[in-house]
Design an enzyme around this catalytic site. Structure first.
Site, short mmCIF file in Angstrom:
data_model
loop_
_atom_site.label_atom_id
_atom_site.label_comp_id
_atom_site.label_asym_id
_atom_site.label_seq_id
_atom_site.Cartn_x
_atom_site.Cartn_y
_atom_site.Cartn_z
N SER A 1 0.81 -1.21 0.00
CA SER A 1 0.00 0.00 0.00
C SER A 1 0.86 1.27 0.00
O SER A 1 1.74 1.41 -0.84
CB SER A 1 -0.95 -0.06 1.19
OG SER A 1 -2.09 0.67 0.90
N HIS B 1 -7.65 -5.71 0.33
CA HIS B 1 -6.42 -4.94 0.50
C HIS B 1 -5.68 -5.47 1.73
O HIS B 1 -6.12 -5.25 2.87
CB HIS B 1 -6.85 -3.48 0.72
CG HIS B 1 -5.73 -2.50 0.76
ND1 HIS B 1 -4.99 -2.19 -0.35
CD2 HIS B 1 -5.23 -1.76 1.78
CE1 HIS B 1 -4.08 -1.28 -0.01
NE2 HIS B 1 -4.21 -1.00 1.28
N LYS C 1 4.23 2.13 -2.35
CA LYS C 1 4.62 3.33 -3.11
C LYS C 1 6.07 3.66 -2.73
O LYS C 1 6.91 3.96 -3.58
CB LYS C 1 3.70 4.51 -2.77
CG LYS C 1 2.19 4.22 -2.88
CD LYS C 1 1.34 5.46 -2.51
CE LYS C 1 -0.02 5.19 -1.90
NZ LYS C 1 -1.06 4.58 -2.67
N TRP D 1 -10.17 0.34 -4.88
CA TRP D 1 -9.61 1.68 -4.57
C TRP D 1 -8.21 1.82 -5.17
O TRP D 1 -7.80 2.90 -5.59
CB TRP D 1 -9.60 1.84 -3.05
CG TRP D 1 -9.08 3.11 -2.47
CD1 TRP D 1 -8.02 3.24 -1.60
CD2 TRP D 1 -9.60 4.43 -2.63
NE1 TRP D 1 -7.85 4.54 -1.23
CE2 TRP D 1 -8.81 5.31 -1.84
CE3 TRP D 1 -10.66 4.97 -3.37
CZ2 TRP D 1 -9.03 6.68 -1.78
CZ3 TRP D 1 -10.89 6.34 -3.30
CH2 TRP D 1 -10.08 7.17 -2.51
C1 GCU Z 1 -5.39 4.73 1.87
C2 GCU Z 1 -4.80 5.53 0.74
C3 GCU Z 1 -4.00 4.64 -0.21
C4 GCU Z 1 -3.01 3.82 0.57
C5 GCU Z 1 -3.70 3.07 1.67
C6 GCU Z 1 -2.77 2.27 2.59
O1 GCU Z 1 -6.39 3.89 1.39
O2 GCU Z 1 -5.84 6.19 0.08
O3 GCU Z 1 -3.33 5.43 -1.17
O4 GCU Z 1 -2.31 2.95 -0.31
O5 GCU Z 1 -4.38 3.97 2.50
O6 GCU Z 1 -1.62 2.63 2.77
O7 GCU Z 1 -3.27 1.28 3.16
#
Ligand code: GCU
Length: 409
Positions: A249, A390, A253, A340
């Site tokens: 997540s 997720h 990144k 998402w």
């Molecule tokens: C939120 C956010 C995402 C991210 C996520 C996470 O949903 O919008 O961009 O990847 O958190 O880190 O679990």
């Protein structure tokens, strides 16, 4: 913690494939000035450099300067972790600049059978003590996000959260397959809140400065920097061979950006990294640039704000971030229910990055057809979409291990 507005954004986002705008993706092998890139040298010296600089100044933000000092200390070591299967090390890493410093802690497990093992390096969300039930792992003293389900209140970790995230880290599977794990609590590099007075950023401030400049680093870039400095230690450890940088997540990144900026990482694994990670921004499916910059204003450089609801004018898209990892192994993984993060956008990104792997004679993803669920494609570029939400699961780790294993022989 932005939760209300994030939930609202998630429920209002576009999840309809027919509403994805028509777009033209900037070609990874055509330079900003329109030249076609046909070989590795042109890629490395011209195109790769300009893409990297763009992401550096306009997306994640530049690291302002070099450190004055880097140091590490072995705090603790043992030969009897995991019932004698593993060696454990806990390392303190200290970064110094302008007479200021931060210290963060890396937990390492290495399979005892191997004199030198490949490792996965990845951040955890709630402290090193949450990834294992091992009572010897120290509890972070840094600020942690409150989480009722995990019993974390007052932004403090304690004994009660030991082992609460073991399901996300298949440590025994790694050890049994000859891999080690190195993990760090990400909040020790930069607490995940919209506040630039803490974490690594202030080390670099000039007198009177209280936040990074427009083109300078947000939190994702800071986390990537922390991974890269952790690599300074890892490459010095004679018991460690290759390092695959991993992240889930927001930390996926950060792992991608770390892999793009530091070629010492032998491979990169992006687990459900989504918007600002592996997913193509132009699709505007699920989370968008405007949304991420609104919910998490501290993640990117301020210069990235000008692309809010303005994706068309971006001279890059996220497939070019993936291409920066080439020719090293890259694994992008999605989850079916994680709309998402735009699974299709994550997949297409691997496809559009693959021409760069082709320049090196490496096999990427050569079809725009998404694979079936739970049917990984594993080339130098790999992709899977699994059932479920997720998260990071055993299924994900089984595949990362199997794939990474083909590069360590
Ligand atoms: C939120 C956010 C995402 C991210 C996520 C996470 O949903 O919008 O961009 O990847 O958190 O880190 O679990």
């Amino acid at each position: 913690f932005f939760f209300g507005s994030l939930c609202q954004a998630q429920s209002q986002a576009n999840y309809d494939e027919t509403k994805v705008p028509k777009f033209a993706l900037p070609d990874v092998l055509t330079s900003f000035s329109g030249n076609l890139i046909t070989n590795q040298t042109e890629w490395e010296e011209n195109r790769r450099r300009e893409i990297l600089q763009f992401f550096e100044k306009q997306v994640y933000g530049k690291v302002p300067d070099r450190l004055d000092e880097f140091g590490f200390k072995l705090l603790e070591e043992s030969n009897d972790a995991y019932g004698g299967k593993a060696r454990r090390k806990q390392i303190a890493i200290t970064l110094k600049k302008n007479k200021k410093s931060i210290t963060y802690y890396m937990l390492i497990y290495l399979p005892k059978g191997n004199p030198t093992a490949p490792v996965f390096l990845g951040y955890n969300f709630y402290g090193n003590h949450t990834v294992t039930n091992d009572p010897k792992v120290q509890i972070t003293k840094a600020w942690v996000k409150n989480n009722d389900a995990l019993g974390i209140t007052d932004n403090k970790a304690s004994e009660s959260s030991r082992g609460v995230r073991t399901h996300r880290w298949a440590i025994e599977k790694m050890l049994d397959n000859g891999f080690g794990l190195a993990t760090i609590y990400y909040g020790e590099i930069d607490p995940d809140k919209n506040d630039f007075s803490d974490g690594v950023h202030p080390l670099f401030y000039r007198d009177g400065q209280s936040k990074p400049k427009t083109n300078e680093w947000g939190s994702i870039s800071a986390w990537a920097f922390g991974l890269s400095k952790a690599m300074n230690y890892l490459e010095s450890d004679v018991n460690i061979s290759k390092v695959f940088v991993f992240g889930h997540s927001r930390l996926g990144k950060a792992a991608l950006w770390a892999g793009a900026t530091d070629k010492r990482f032998a491979g990169v694994i992006s687990n459900n990294s989504g918007c600002g990670g592996a997913a193509l921004s132009r699709r505007k499916f699920g989370e968008t640039i405007e949304q991420i910059n609104t919910s998490f204003p501290h993640w990117f450089a301020d210069s990235f704000l000008k692309y809010n609801n303005n994706e068309r004018t971006l001279p890059v898209d996220q497939h070019q971030l993936l291409a920066l990892v080439a020719p090293r192994p890259l694994y992008v993984a999605s989850a079916l229910d994680d709309k998402w993060a735009d699974p299709r956008g994550e997949f297409l990104s691997t496809y559009y990055a693959s021409s760069v792997y082709g320049l090196y004679g490496k096999k990427g993803i050569d079809t725009k057809e998404m694979p079936m669920t739970n049917a990984p494609i594993q080339n130098t570029v790999a992709y899977h979409i699994r059932t479920g939400k997720h998260d990071v699961t055993d299924y994900d780790w089984e595949n990362y291990i199997k794939w990474a294993n083909t590069f360590v022989k």
